[in-house]
Design a protein around this motif. Structure first.
Motif, PDB file in Angstrom:
ATOM      1  N   LEU A 166      -1.043  53.324  58.635  1.00 54.44           N
ATOM      2  CA  LEU A 166      -2.066  52.839  59.568  1.00 54.44           C
ATOM      3  C   LEU A 166      -2.389  51.373  59.343  1.00 54.44           C
ATOM      4  O   LEU A 166      -2.554  50.599  60.289  1.00 54.44           O
ATOM      5  CB  LEU A 166      -3.339  53.685  59.430  1.00 54.44           C
ATOM      6  CG  LEU A 166      -3.230  55.138  59.889  1.00 54.44           C
ATOM      7  CD1 LEU A 166      -4.449  55.934  59.420  1.00 54.44           C
ATOM      8  CD2 LEU A 166      -3.111  55.224  61.399  1.00 54.44           C
ATOM      9  N   THR A 167      -2.502  50.980  58.080  1.00 56.48           N
ATOM     10  CA  THR A 167      -2.894  49.607  57.786  1.00 56.48           C
ATOM     11  C   THR A 167      -1.712  48.634  57.809  1.00 56.48           C
ATOM     12  O   THR A 167      -1.812  47.554  58.385  1.00 56.48           O
ATOM     13  CB  THR A 167      -3.585  49.538  56.405  1.00 56.48           C
ATOM     14  OG1 THR A 167      -2.719  50.114  55.408  1.00 56.48           O
ATOM     15  CG2 THR A 167      -4.900  50.286  56.431  1.00 56.48           C
ATOM     16  N   LYS A 168      -0.585  49.043  57.226  1.00 56.95           N
ATOM     17  CA  LYS A 168       0.550  48.116  57.107  1.00 56.95           C
ATOM     18  C   LYS A 168       1.407  48.062  58.372  1.00 56.95           C
ATOM     19  O   LYS A 168       1.880  46.991  58.768  1.00 56.95           O
ATOM     20  CB  LYS A 168       1.412  48.503  55.912  1.00 56.95           C
ATOM     21  CG  LYS A 168       0.706  48.302  54.565  1.00 56.95           C
ATOM     22  CD  LYS A 168       1.620  48.630  53.407  1.00 56.95           C
ATOM     23  CE  LYS A 168       0.922  48.414  52.072  1.00 56.95           C
ATOM     24  NZ  LYS A 168       1.808  48.752  50.923  1.00 56.95           N
ATOM     25  N   GLU A 169       1.615  49.205  59.028  1.00 51.13           N
ATOM     26  CA  GLU A 169       2.484  49.248  60.196  1.00 51.13           C
ATOM     27  C   GLU A 169       1.754  48.990  61.509  1.00 51.13           C
ATOM     28  O   GLU A 169       2.281  48.352  62.414  1.00 51.13           O
ATOM     29  CB  GLU A 169       3.206  50.602  60.271  1.00 51.13           C
ATOM     30  CG  GLU A 169       4.109  50.900  59.087  1.00 51.13           C
ATOM     31  CD  GLU A 169       5.290  49.939  59.018  1.00 51.13           C
ATOM     32  OE1 GLU A 169       5.767  49.500  60.078  1.00 51.13           O
ATOM     33  OE2 GLU A 169       5.724  49.634  57.895  1.00 51.13           O
ATOM     34  N   LEU A 170       0.520  49.515  61.606  1.00 46.52           N
ATOM     35  CA  LEU A 170      -0.219  49.396  62.867  1.00 46.52           C
ATOM     36  C   LEU A 170      -1.348  48.365  62.821  1.00 46.52           C
ATOM     37  O   LEU A 170      -1.752  47.850  63.861  1.00 46.52           O
ATOM     38  CB  LEU A 170      -0.805  50.758  63.265  1.00 46.52           C
ATOM     39  CG  LEU A 170       0.178  51.902  63.518  1.00 46.52           C
ATOM     40  CD1 LEU A 170      -0.580  53.135  64.007  1.00 46.52           C
ATOM     41  CD2 LEU A 170       1.248  51.500  64.530  1.00 46.52           C
ATOM     42  N   GLY A 171      -1.860  48.096  61.648  1.00 49.07           N
ATOM     43  CA  GLY A 171      -3.001  47.186  61.557  1.00 49.07           C
ATOM     44  C   GLY A 171      -4.285  47.807  62.081  1.00 49.07           C
ATOM     45  O   GLY A 171      -5.174  47.111  62.594  1.00 49.07           O
ATOM     46  N   VAL A 172      -4.399  49.124  61.950  1.00 48.91           N
ATOM     47  CA  VAL A 172      -5.600  49.831  62.402  1.00 48.91           C
ATOM     48  C   VAL A 172      -6.727  49.616  61.400  1.00 48.91           C
ATOM     49  O   VAL A 172      -6.522  49.656  60.187  1.00 48.91           O
ATOM     50  CB  VAL A 172      -5.310  51.345  62.559  1.00 48.91           C
ATOM     51  CG1 VAL A 172      -6.599  52.140  62.733  1.00 48.91           C
ATOM     52  CG2 VAL A 172      -4.377  51.571  63.737  1.00 48.91           C
ATOM     53  N   GLU A 173      -7.929  49.388  61.915  1.00 48.56           N
ATOM     54  CA  GLU A 173      -9.087  49.192  61.047  1.00 48.56           C
ATOM     55  C   GLU A 173      -9.611  50.542  60.566  1.00 48.56           C
ATOM     56  O   GLU A 173      -9.868  51.449  61.364  1.00 48.56           O
ATOM     57  CB  GLU A 173     -10.201  48.464  61.803  1.00 48.56           C
ATOM     58  CG  GLU A 173     -11.408  48.127  60.946  1.00 48.56           C
ATOM     59  CD  GLU A 173     -12.445  47.325  61.709  1.00 48.56           C
ATOM     60  OE1 GLU A 173     -13.617  47.326  61.277  1.00 48.56           O
ATOM     61  OE2 GLU A 173     -12.097  46.716  62.729  1.00 48.56           O
ATOM     62  N   ILE A 174      -9.755  50.676  59.263  1.00 49.53           N
ATOM     63  CA  ILE A 174     -10.203  51.931  58.660  1.00 49.53           C
ATOM     64  C   ILE A 174     -11.587  51.738  58.052  1.00 49.53           C
ATOM     65  O   ILE A 174     -11.878  50.707  57.453  1.00 49.53           O
ATOM     66  CB  ILE A 174      -9.201  52.400  57.592  1.00 49.53           C
ATOM     67  CG1 ILE A 174      -7.882  52.796  58.268  1.00 49.53           C
ATOM     68  CG2 ILE A 174      -9.754  53.570  56.783  1.00 49.53           C
ATOM     69  CD1 ILE A 174      -6.791  53.194  57.307  1.00 49.53           C
ATOM     70  N   GLU A 175     -12.436  52.735  58.216  1.00 52.89           N
ATOM     71  CA  GLU A 175     -13.783  52.656  57.650  1.00 52.89           C
ATOM     72  C   GLU A 175     -14.107  53.931  56.891  1.00 52.89           C
ATOM     73  O   GLU A 175     -13.565  54.997  57.158  1.00 52.89           O
ATOM     74  CB  GLU A 175     -14.818  52.413  58.739  1.00 52.89           C
ATOM     75  CG  GLU A 175     -14.911  53.503  59.778  1.00 52.89           C
ATOM     76  CD  GLU A 175     -15.965  53.214  60.839  1.00 52.89           C
ATOM     77  OE1 GLU A 175     -16.483  54.186  61.412  1.00 52.89           O
ATOM     78  OE2 GLU A 175     -16.252  52.029  61.086  1.00 52.89           O
ATOM     79  N   ASN A 176     -15.005  53.795  55.921  1.00 53.86           N
ATOM     80  CA  ASN A 176     -15.461  54.956  55.163  1.00 53.86           C
ATOM     81  C   ASN A 176     -16.480  55.732  55.995  1.00 53.86           C
ATOM     82  O   ASN A 176     -17.361  55.154  56.618  1.00 53.86           O
ATOM     83  CB  ASN A 176     -16.094  54.523  53.835  1.00 53.86           C
ATOM     84  CG  ASN A 176     -15.083  53.887  52.897  1.00 53.86           C
ATOM     85  OD1 ASN A 176     -13.942  54.339  52.821  1.00 53.86           O
ATOM     86  ND2 ASN A 176     -15.493  52.842  52.202  1.00 53.86           N
TER      87      ASN A 176
END
Length: 591
Positions: A166-176
């Motif tokens: 999600l972070t490296k391939e798509l650049g999606v923002e993740i939140e806790n």
């Protein structure tokens, strides 16, 4: 290409989460699309779909999308990618921490959006259309980061929900995000101690009553509600006594650990007493039943997190102002952000938009989200995706939809298979602006599914008291007496439609008890279908409520048709039968 589907100047549709087939019907109305596949879990809806898309002998249908490996379906693979279009509306529900007593912690429906993305990834069509609720753009629509251990239909491990991808391939923002698993005002020390041990030791404990015994979960909740309303509890009859007996047997057979054995024993003892006809004081058993329910709900939540492969960490139980809470820390990301970035990575130019159905000839106020994607290899020109041009210069109304049916009273039983034959002359005399459309250019005069519900006396009294535009909240108090909490009743219930306006958003209008503008009766299946702009030739199958539900769930075909014309424009094609010719020249016919 398979000879069965060889056809010049046609694009081929695969309709995912197809329902009755409103979206694919709208696409086919352009004369440029043919449906070759559908996925739909509901069997009555699938029957309706098949019966209205049977012109193609090789139609492939599937029920469970999670079990379909699209890369191995011969019919789909026989179509050149440049001629393939995928459409569909995967269910998607907002996430809320407000109600943790519901059956599911995570909406399984949200996962179906990922299945739609997987289908695009495997099929690589020239274009796709995804339809959904307009609120899909809100932060309430979330996915959760997984461990990457679940296998997909093609046998590959699902890495697409892992944090690394999600972070490296798509650049999606993740939140806790903190998920509340249990919130209880029960003061039982046993409950508190058990939860502490499970959290601290990370013990794997199975639920006492699992989802496969859903009826017993409902029964225990019903028992708990009665404890809050009565001073004592007793089996109402022999049937309920037998239910209590069976519930005791089920929970006694549970292979749970010794940690929760005391709760099981005490609850089973109460159920045994109730099954034998004992009358028990609510105050003596309430804490035990609440403890049982709380622990079972907590364990169901843990099981669901594990079953969905969600990466989580349990927090220690906390008591604040007398309320015991246990939560889990997870990582979440926005559904739409994931969809957009996933499909862009697959080589699509995408554009999301919210369309109002009234702008495209639908006699109904309905705002829906659409995501259009064009494969960069499929279009020869630079791609600039815009909203479809508005078709209707003014809104069509309920009268336009109902006009030729007004003098025909509906039947009551779907088994009667009532068929109306309304002549072209009669239809034209109504001056409805939609009759040419419903008859597909005045070619069809037959009408089926003009069936409604036999209303009870109280319903008829309510019908009689309401004017056009009024609803349940306009009723006198004596006509609301059998509703427990009238403040929670939606203003679409007992809605009498207005002839001179579009209707509100069509749902299951049988459950909502929508009323005909002119007569004191509920609207029929066919009238609901016309509000959704299904042509009269489109026939619905299944039980009466199933047919109403199929219509309420559908994408209005006219709205889909406008989107289909936009897809054709983006692929440098023109519709064979432009939508404007039907809606703007509705009286040009020789009779």
């Amino acid at each position: 290409m398979n000879s069965n589907i060889q056809e010049d100047n046609k694009y081929f549709i695969i309709d995912l989460f197809a329902g009755a087939g409103g979206m694919s019907n709208g696409f086919e109305q352009t004369g440029c699309f043919k449906t070759i596949g559908a996925v739909e879990l509901n069997q009555s809806a699938l029957k309706t779909f098949i019966n209205n898309h049977s012109t193609f002998a090789g139609l492939e249908t599937f029920s469970d999308i999670k079990k379909v490996d699209f890369s191995k379906v011969d019919v789909f693979n026989s179509v050149p990618k440049k001629d393939l279009i995928v459409i569909g509306g995967p269910p998607c529900q907002g996430f809320s921490n407000a109600n943790r007593q519901r059956n599911n912690l995570i909406s399984g429906n949200n996962q179906l959006v990922k299945e739609y993305v997987r289908a695009i990834r495997q099929l690589k069509p020239a274009a796709f259309v995804m339809e959904n609720v307009k609120t899909i753009k809100s932060d309430k629509h979330k996915f959760f980061v997984t461990n990457g251990r679940i296998k997909l239909a093609d046998g590959e491990v699902d890495i697409f929900s892992t944090e690394e991808y999600l972070t490296k391939e798509l650049g999606v923002e993740i939140e806790n995000t903190s998920l509340t698993l249990i919130r209880s005002s029960n003061k039982s020390k046993m409950l508190e101690n058990i939860l502490h041990i499970i959290v601290e030791e990370q013990n794997e404990v199975s639920p006492i009553i699992s989802g496969q015994n859903n009826s017993y979960l409902s029964q225990i909740r019903s028992l708990h509600r009665r404890l809050s309303k009565s001073n004592y509890i007793q089996a109402k009859n022999k049937i309920e006594a037998r239910v209590f007996e069976r519930m005791s047997e089920v929970i006694n057979m549970t292979n749970s650990c010794e940690l929760i054995a005391p709760v099981i024993r005490e609850t089973a003892l109460i159920l045994d007493k109730l099954s034998s006809g004992a009358r028990l004081f609510a105050s003596d058993i309430k804490e035990v039943i609440e403890t049982f329910m709380s622990i079972n709900h907590f364990l169901l939540c843990i099981k669901e997190l594990q079953g969905e492969d969600i990466k989580y960490k349990l927090n220690k139980p906390v008591i604040t102002k007398g309320v015991l809470t246990v939560s889990a820390e997870v990582k979440s990301y926005n559904v739409l952000d994931y969809v957009l970035k996933s499909l862009e990575k697959e080589g699509y130019i995408v554009k999301d938009m919210v369309l109002n159905a009234t702008d495209y000839g639908v006699p109904q106020k309905r705002n829906r989200f659409f995501l259009i994607g064009i494969n960069t290899n499929a279009a020869s020109n630079d791609i600039n995706i815009k909203e479809p041009s508005k078709i209707a210069s003014e809104s069509f109304t309920v009268y336009d939809a109902f006009a030729s049916l007004i003098k025909y009273m509906p039947g009551k039983d779907v088994k009667d298979n009532i068929i109306l034959n309304i002549s072209i002359e009669e239809r034209i005399k109504t001056n409805s602006r939609l009759e040419k459309y419903y008859t597909e250019g005045y070619k069809n005069t037959i009408v089926k599914n003009h069936i409604n519900t036999e209303s009870k006396d109280m319903s008829i009294r309510r019908f009689e008291s309401l004017d056009q535009g009024q609803n349940f909240h306009d009723l006198s108090d004596d006509l609301k007496s059998n509703y427990t909490d009238t403040s929670r009743t939606q203003n679409t219930v007992y809605l009498r439609l207005k002839h001179d306006e579009p209707s509100r958003t069509v749902v299951n209008v049988r459950k909502s008890m929508w009323i005909h503008p002119e007569y004191n009766r509920s609207i029929s299946i066919r009238e609901a279908a016309r509000l959704q702009t299904f042509p009269d030739s489109f026939e619905f199958f299944g039980k009466k409520d199933e047919q109403y539900q199929q219509i309420g769930n559908a994408v209005p075909p006219l709205l889909a048709r406008a989107v289909a014309e936009k897809i054709l424009e983006l692929l440098n094609k023109k519709p064979k039968y432009p939508i404007g010719e039907v809606l703007n020249q509705h009286l040009e016919v020789n009779v």
